[in-house]
Write a protein that holds these residues in place. Structure first.
Motif, mmCIF file in Angstrom:
data_model
loop_
_atom_site.group_PDB
_atom_site.id
_atom_site.type_symbol
_atom_site.label_atom_id
_atom_site.label_comp_id
_atom_site.label_asym_id
_atom_site.label_seq_id
_atom_site.Cartn_x
_atom_site.Cartn_y
_atom_site.Cartn_z
ATOM 1 N N ASN A 288 -4.948 -0.855 -2.408
ATOM 2 C CA ASN A 288 -3.873 -1.812 -2.121
ATOM 3 C C ASN A 288 -4.108 -3.169 -2.767
ATOM 4 O O ASN A 288 -3.501 -4.159 -2.371
ATOM 5 C CB ASN A 288 -3.724 -2.013 -0.613
ATOM 6 C CG ASN A 288 -4.897 -2.799 -0.022
ATOM 7 O OD1 ASN A 288 -6.061 -2.466 -0.261
ATOM 8 N ND2 ASN A 288 -4.608 -3.830 0.751
ATOM 9 N N TRP B 264 0.837 -1.209 0.000
ATOM 10 C CA TRP B 264 0.000 0.000 0.000
ATOM 11 C C TRP B 264 0.861 1.243 0.000
ATOM 12 O O TRP B 264 1.716 1.429 0.858
ATOM 13 C CB TRP B 264 -0.915 -0.011 1.221
ATOM 14 C CG TRP B 264 -1.938 1.094 1.240
ATOM 15 C CD1 TRP B 264 -2.641 1.564 0.178
ATOM 16 C CD2 TRP B 264 -2.371 1.846 2.376
ATOM 17 N NE1 TRP B 264 -3.505 2.556 0.575
ATOM 18 C CE2 TRP B 264 -3.362 2.759 1.914
ATOM 19 C CE3 TRP B 264 -2.039 1.832 3.723
ATOM 20 C CZ2 TRP B 264 -4.012 3.645 2.765
ATOM 21 C CZ3 TRP B 264 -2.685 2.701 4.579
ATOM 22 C CH2 TRP B 264 -3.659 3.607 4.102
ATOM 23 N N TRP C 143 -6.025 5.927 -2.013
ATOM 24 C CA TRP C 143 -7.376 5.425 -1.782
ATOM 25 C C TRP C 143 -8.132 5.301 -3.094
ATOM 26 O O TRP C 143 -7.821 5.987 -4.070
ATOM 27 C CB TRP C 143 -8.149 6.378 -0.853
ATOM 28 C CG TRP C 143 -7.499 6.587 0.477
ATOM 29 C CD1 TRP C 143 -6.553 7.535 0.795
ATOM 30 C CD2 TRP C 143 -7.721 5.839 1.665
ATOM 31 N NE1 TRP C 143 -6.175 7.414 2.111
ATOM 32 C CE2 TRP C 143 -6.882 6.374 2.673
ATOM 33 C CE3 TRP C 143 -8.549 4.759 1.983
ATOM 34 C CZ2 TRP C 143 -6.858 5.886 3.969
ATOM 35 C CZ3 TRP C 143 -8.509 4.264 3.282
ATOM 36 C CH2 TRP C 143 -7.674 4.812 4.255
ATOM 37 N N ARG D 179 -9.053 5.816 7.889
ATOM 38 C CA ARG D 179 -8.315 4.686 8.444
ATOM 39 C C ARG D 179 -9.090 3.940 9.524
ATOM 40 O O ARG D 179 -8.706 2.825 9.906
ATOM 41 C CB ARG D 179 -6.976 5.165 9.014
ATOM 42 C CG ARG D 179 -5.962 5.561 7.940
ATOM 43 C CD ARG D 179 -4.752 6.258 8.525
ATOM 44 N NE ARG D 179 -3.695 6.436 7.537
ATOM 45 C CZ ARG D 179 -2.653 5.627 7.368
ATOM 46 N NH1 ARG D 179 -2.514 4.570 8.147
ATOM 47 N NH2 ARG D 179 -1.755 5.867 6.436
ATOM 48 N N PRO E 134 -8.775 1.385 0.759
ATOM 49 C CA PRO E 134 -7.372 1.597 0.401
ATOM 50 C C PRO E 134 -7.086 1.054 -0.998
ATOM 51 O O PRO E 134 -7.629 0.028 -1.400
ATOM 52 C CB PRO E 134 -6.611 0.788 1.464
ATOM 53 C CG PRO E 134 -7.570 0.637 2.603
ATOM 54 C CD PRO E 134 -8.921 0.557 1.981
#
Length: 276
Positions: free
Chosen positions: A145, A100, A104, A187, A143
């Protein structure tokens, strides 16, 4: 597996519908197809009448979620294949993660997406399955990721949402350099501690069920293994796959390992129950 459906304790009345049972069995990919007799016998394990199984089978064929084979057997249909592909990959879900970089993915919905209630329901389901959380009114976030290939995370995610019947017009963008308040709040959008506790609870349930199954009558063992296994797979598929900085992967890793062992046990039980 019908990932939208709620699960109930084994043996509870109405624990599973004929429609869900048929899709659950076909989503396993093993065996790749079933006869009407197989499906009727499977329904008997849950107290489902043969007429109910046949009616559900007819409707699923009309919807394109099940297709008839030349030899009078049935397999997954084109309409249900994207979800089946997702379900069959539950063991490898963690391979979707990548390092990551702090960015976002934002999905922004407007009046156009909300106008059609059915489309909007499918869109919210797709966002949920892809680990998005509602951050603000009409804004969902996760996220960035997950593996996206050469096109990047947004392009790959857009394809996945479309495959899950999400609205084609949904605005999906990559975002970086958010203001400090949003960065901090985003988060905390996922209940990380609760997720880990839920996964751990399922690991215990799988172990308890695995110890109990050999002593049960075959029909009861078949019903329990399917209901317990589908709940675990549902949890695996609904895990948001957050980066390690937000959620350590240990609980999900343990759940996948436990389900892998339980799946082998359950498939052996179902082979014996169906006589295949």
């Amino acid at each position: 597996m019908d990932v939208d459906c709620n699960t109930h304790p084994p043996g509870e009345a109405g624990a599973i519908s004929a429609r869900t049972l048929i899709l659950d069995l076909m989503d396993t990919g093993s065996p790749p197809d079933f006869s009407t007799r197989d499906l009727v016998q499977a329904g008997a394990a849950f107290g489902l009448e043969a007429t109910g199984i046949r009616t559900a089978l007819t409707r699923l064929r009309q919807e394109g979620r099940v297709r008839a084979l030349d030899r009078g057997r049935y397999a997954i249909g084109a309409k249900a294949e994207p979800l089946q592909h997702r379900i069959l990959g539950w063991r490898e879900v963690q391979s979707r993660r990548r390092l990551w970089g702090g960015g976002w993915l934002l999905a922004v919905a407007g009046p156009q997406e909300r106008a059609n209630r059915t489309l909007w329901r499918h869109t919210v389901r797709a966002l949920d399955l892809e680990g998005f959380a509602e951050a603000e009114t009409n804004v969902w976030v996760r996220p960035d990721n997950l593996e996206g290939g050469p096109e990047g995370g947004a392009a790959a995610m857009r394809r996945r949402l479309l495959a899950l019947d999400g609205a084609p017009s949904l605005l999906l963008v990559q975002a970086t350099a958010l203001d400090e308040q949003r960065e901090a709040r985003f988060r905390t959008l996922w209940p990380v501690a609760g997720l880990a506790a839920s996964h751990a609870g399922l690991v215990r349930r799988l172990a308890e069920s695995a110890a109990r199954l050999p002593a049960l009558p075959l029909v009861e063992a078949a019903a329990e293994s399917l209901l317990t296994g589908r709940e675990a797979i549902r949890a695996i598929l609904r895990d948001p796959l957050l980066p390690e900085a937000l959620c350590p992967p240990d609980a999900l890793t343990a759940l996948i390992a436990a389900m892998d062992a339980y799946d082998r046990l359950g498939k052996d039980i179902w082979r014996r129950y169906l006589g295949t």
